[in-house]
Design an enzyme around this catalytic site. Structure first.
Site, mmCIF file in Angstrom:
data_model
loop_
_atom_site.group_PDB
_atom_site.id
_atom_site.type_symbol
_atom_site.label_atom_id
_atom_site.label_comp_id
_atom_site.label_asym_id
_atom_site.label_seq_id
_atom_site.Cartn_x
_atom_site.Cartn_y
_atom_site.Cartn_z
ATOM 1 N N GLN A 147 4.908 55.431 58.438
ATOM 2 C CA GLN A 147 4.419 55.270 59.998
ATOM 3 C C GLN A 147 2.994 55.447 59.904
ATOM 4 O O GLN A 147 2.113 55.986 60.918
ATOM 5 C CB GLN A 147 4.886 56.394 61.092
ATOM 6 C CG GLN A 147 6.288 56.141 61.404
ATOM 7 C CD GLN A 147 6.740 56.901 62.534
ATOM 8 O OE1 GLN A 147 6.187 58.137 62.762
ATOM 9 N NE2 GLN A 147 7.651 56.393 63.187
ATOM 10 N N LYS A 196 -2.687 63.917 61.100
ATOM 11 C CA LYS A 196 -1.677 65.530 61.434
ATOM 12 C C LYS A 196 -2.406 66.560 60.776
ATOM 13 O O LYS A 196 -2.298 67.588 61.833
ATOM 14 C CB LYS A 196 -0.384 65.091 60.676
ATOM 15 C CG LYS A 196 0.709 66.032 61.435
ATOM 16 C CD LYS A 196 1.927 65.908 61.010
ATOM 17 C CE LYS A 196 2.957 66.898 61.355
ATOM 18 N NZ LYS A 196 4.409 66.287 61.064
ATOM 19 N N MET A 513 5.154 30.691 86.221
ATOM 20 C CA MET A 513 3.648 30.136 85.992
ATOM 21 C C MET A 513 3.664 29.041 84.713
ATOM 22 O O MET A 513 3.196 28.143 84.885
ATOM 23 C CB MET A 513 2.735 31.103 85.553
ATOM 24 C CG MET A 513 1.243 30.537 85.672
ATOM 25 S SD MET A 513 0.925 29.739 86.998
ATOM 26 C CE MET A 513 -0.121 31.053 87.985
HETATM 27 C C1 LIG Z 1 2.984 39.345 77.304
HETATM 28 C C2 LIG Z 1 2.828 37.840 77.831
HETATM 29 N N1 LIG Z 1 3.446 36.898 77.424
HETATM 30 C C3 LIG Z 1 3.406 35.779 77.626
HETATM 31 C C4 LIG Z 1 2.554 35.435 78.848
HETATM 32 C C5 LIG Z 1 2.413 33.828 79.151
HETATM 33 N N2 LIG Z 1 2.951 33.842 80.877
HETATM 34 C C6 LIG Z 1 2.228 33.864 81.441
HETATM 35 S S1 LIG Z 1 2.824 33.637 83.033
HETATM 36 C C7 LIG Z 1 4.369 33.780 82.462
HETATM 37 C C8 LIG Z 1 5.524 33.515 83.337
HETATM 38 C C9 LIG Z 1 5.629 34.847 84.175
HETATM 39 O O1 LIG Z 1 7.103 34.431 84.712
HETATM 40 P P1 LIG Z 1 7.601 35.607 85.882
HETATM 41 O O2 LIG Z 1 7.213 36.929 85.035
HETATM 42 O O3 LIG Z 1 8.909 35.633 86.197
HETATM 43 O O4 LIG Z 1 6.478 35.487 86.829
HETATM 44 P P2 LIG Z 1 6.243 34.131 87.802
HETATM 45 O O5 LIG Z 1 5.270 33.258 87.212
HETATM 46 O O6 LIG Z 1 7.514 33.353 88.013
HETATM 47 O O7 LIG Z 1 5.770 34.617 89.197
HETATM 48 C C10 LIG Z 1 4.140 33.793 81.279
HETATM 49 C C11 LIG Z 1 5.546 33.763 80.069
HETATM 50 C C12 LIG Z 1 1.876 36.437 79.258
HETATM 51 N N3 LIG Z 1 1.141 36.266 80.445
HETATM 52 N N4 LIG Z 1 2.109 37.705 78.790
#
Ligand SMILES: Cc1ncc(C[n+]2csc(CCOP(=O)(O)OP(=O)(O)O)c2C)c(N)n1
Length: 600
Positions: A147, A196, A513
């Site tokens: 770790q 630690k 999105m």
């Molecule tokens: C940790 C992380 N991984 C990937 C992304 C890329 N990303 C931006 S918006 C999105 C989609 C989000 O989907 P959801 O939570 O269903 O929300 P919605 O857009 O449908 O409202 C992704 C994958 C991100 N912003 N953060």
């Protein structure tokens, strides 16, 4: 109050899921003359910094610290997250809801690496945090011990500062210095990595009166000559716009900003992080600018002759193509962080100062030059006529539906049912943008979101931290079905500590999105965005012991929201929204704000 209940056994509520927090009160360190472990000194130093809550997760390298923790009640409480990412987002939510420094305690190796997303998030969004990580004993550093990770190396690029404590005698001064750094200047995260054996070593506590800081950040008063130049520029401008960001919220400048804007009838556009820094429903507010900003805000910036940028960083989600951002405007940039000024757009006038002090100084200067104001307001009338025309031409809007729940109408209903006073926390995605667009914010620290990093998974734990900080208030986490699946395990923390957060899942069955971008910019080639295979969120909520309810038709929406919001405990409202709804307006990435696609 859940935590008050912990400290006062007579009022403990009968929640079977509830775990007592710290129960064995210990003497304050001042009362102890004998040497103590570094672990104890650390915790006492936290208390001296005004900390009463820490978020964490134990492990081998922090065993001494957790061993001492039981002696700290009731002065210091510990919230046991279910993942270190949850712990750090909780600390961020706590900090954003209060302005206080959030504190995280995790073990070495995976404990530390699991916090990195939150550290980067706090760095981008200027959130003051102190993250304490355990480290392998000093003599094992560099041996690839169990770790062991180089936490200082891993976090170097996303902290204000980090420390590896090599001598227990340095521990107290380092803690106090870390807090000073986290909260001063542009706030941000500071990591303290403690081997630690350092936390085990005996030391004597000193009252640490004479700490000297190797790098002193002072909150500089605004330079009077620059204030004068800026005031002249503002008074002479024909088409000025105030572009305000998170710095206004952080510095407590909202009131000063309002006075200045009203005095000169200046249009105001907040960034995503600046929402709440100026009331959304105020007649001078053009609402958010940028990629998903309003037509009027983006047009006003595009046409402005003076951009008064306060506590902002000319982020690419705001500017689009930098070369065409506010092309005819002179720029006054006010920021506490000199590194932010000129990084993306070279200002004509720069004022390195705390936003509040700078706005107050500007306002005072302008009041002194009263005679110049009337003519100036006349010019503003023409500017406002143009702006009002843009607002009429392209207001934020959406098409309603009889059989599908429209996401925008969910946010509007939420606003109505919360009386506009909910503390809104979001995750990242389309729902975040709809919330930013359609929930009018009336005050600061009413809006908590992951802006700069855009970290999915932020919403639920941040809402838990915010609820803990502001126990009597209605805290709503708006999340997508994707983000919900990243950190919903933290809901058990809300149950355990009786933090009655409300979770509103805007469920479109997609990573919405990303789907929107694939639809608009990749010829509707949907690649790995389908979330139709997901758990039953209502049953999942029930498995946590929370209320789980669902709306699938427009006529069910109001009742489901009303029931969930008024529920006394943790509630999850799973709202099935129209699946392929897009967020409009949108300025394509790297585009020109005049090329904004307004949608319908
Ligand atoms: C940790 C992380 N991984 C990937 C992304 C890329 N990303 C931006 S918006 C999105 C989609 C989000 O989907 P959801 O939570 O269903 O929300 P919605 O857009 O449908 O409202 C992704 C994958 C991100 N912003 N953060």
């Amino acid at each position: 109050m859940p935590f008050a209940a912990t400290d006062d056994k007579a009022t403990v509520s009968p929640n079977p899921a509830r775990t007592p927090l710290l129960t064995a009160p210990g003497p304050a360190l001042d009362a102890i003359n004998a040497p103590v472990r570094g672990a104890r000194l650390l915790l006492e130093a936290l208390v001296r910094e005004g900390v009463d809550t820490i978020f964490g997760y134990p492990g081998g390298a922090v065993l001494h610290i957790y061993d001492e923790l039981v002696h700290m009640a009731p002065r210091l409480r510990h919230v046991l997250a279910r993942h270190e990412q949850g712990a750090i987002h909780m600390a961020e939510g706590y900090s954003k809801a209060t302005g206080k420094v959030g504190v995280v305690l995790v073990t070495s190796g995976p404990g530390a690496t699991n916090t990195v997303t939150g550290i980067a998030n706090a760095y981008m969004d200027s959130t003051p945090l102190v993250i304490i990580t355990g480290q392998v004993p000093r003599k094992m550093i560099g041996t690839d011990a169990f770790q062991e990770v180089d936490t200082v190396g891993i976090t170097r690029s996303c902290v204000k500062h980090n420390y590896l404590v090599r001598d227990v005698r340095d521990l107290g001064p380092i803690v106090h210095e870390a807090f000073h750094l986290a909260r001063s200047g542009r706030p941000g995260p500071v990591v303290i990595d403690i081997p630690k054996d350092v936390s085990a070593a005996q030391t004597s506590y000193s009252r640490l009166k004479n700490i000297t800081f190797p790098c002193v950040e002072t909150n500089l008063p605004p330079d009077p000559s620059v204030v004068q130049t800026a005031a002249t520029a503002i008074l002479q401008a024909k088409r000025p716009v105030l572009y305000v960001g998170g710095g206004v919220v952080n510095s407590g400048a909202a009131h000063a900003l309002r006075l200045l804007a009203e005095q000169l009838q200046l249009p105001v556009t907040p960034t995503l992080m600046g929402l709440g820094g100026f009331p959304s429903a105020h007649p001078l507010c053009l609402n958010m600018l940028g990629m998903h900003g309003t037509f009027a805000a983006n047009m006003a910036v595009a046409e402005s002759d003076l951009l008064i940028a306060i506590g902002v960083r000319f982020d690419d989600r705001v500017t689009g193509k930098l070369a065409t951002f506010a092309p005819n405007a002179r720029v006054i940039h006010i920021d506490i962080d000199p590194a932010n000024v000129g990084k993306n757009r070279a200002p004509d006038i720069s004022l390195i100062a705390d936003a509040r002090g700078a706005i107050e100084a500007l306002h005072a200067e302008i009041l002194m030059r009263k005679a110049e104001t009337p003519q100036n307001l006349k010019t503003r009338e023409q500017w406002w006529t143009t702006i009002r025309a843009w607002q009429r031409e392209q207001p934020l809007r959406f098409t309603g539906s009889r059989d599908q729940i429209k996401p925008q109408s969910v946010i509007r209903a939420l606003h109505r049912l919360t009386g506009g006073s909910g503390l809104i926390v979001t995750d990242v995605g389309q729902h975040q943008m709809w919330a930013a667009q359609f929930y009018p914010f009336s005050g600061v620290r009413q809006w908590i979101t992951s802006g700069g990093l855009g970290a999915m998974g932020f919403g639920i734990p941040a809402a838990i931290g915010a609820q803990l900080a502001r126990p009597g208030e209605l805290v709503v986490a708006i999340v997508g079905d994707g983000g919900f699946q990243m950190t919903n395990q933290e809901l058990i923390v809300a149950m355990q500590y009786e933090l009655p957060v409300k979770v509103l899942i805007m469920n479109n069955g997609y990573l919405g999105m990303v789907r929107q971008w694939q639809e608009m910019f990749y010829e509707r080639t949907y690649s790995e965005v389908d979330l139709s295979v997901s758990p039953d969120f209502v049953k999942l909520a029930e498995a946590y012991g929370a209320l789980g309810i669902r709306a699938t038709k427009p006529e069910e929406l109001e009742d489901v929201l009303a029931k969930g919001l008024s529920y006394e405990g943790v509630a999850v409202m799973d709202v099935a929204i129209s699946k392929e709804e897009n967020v409009f307006p949108i300025v394509p990435a790297g585009g020109n704000s005049r090329d904004m696609i307004v949608g319908i």
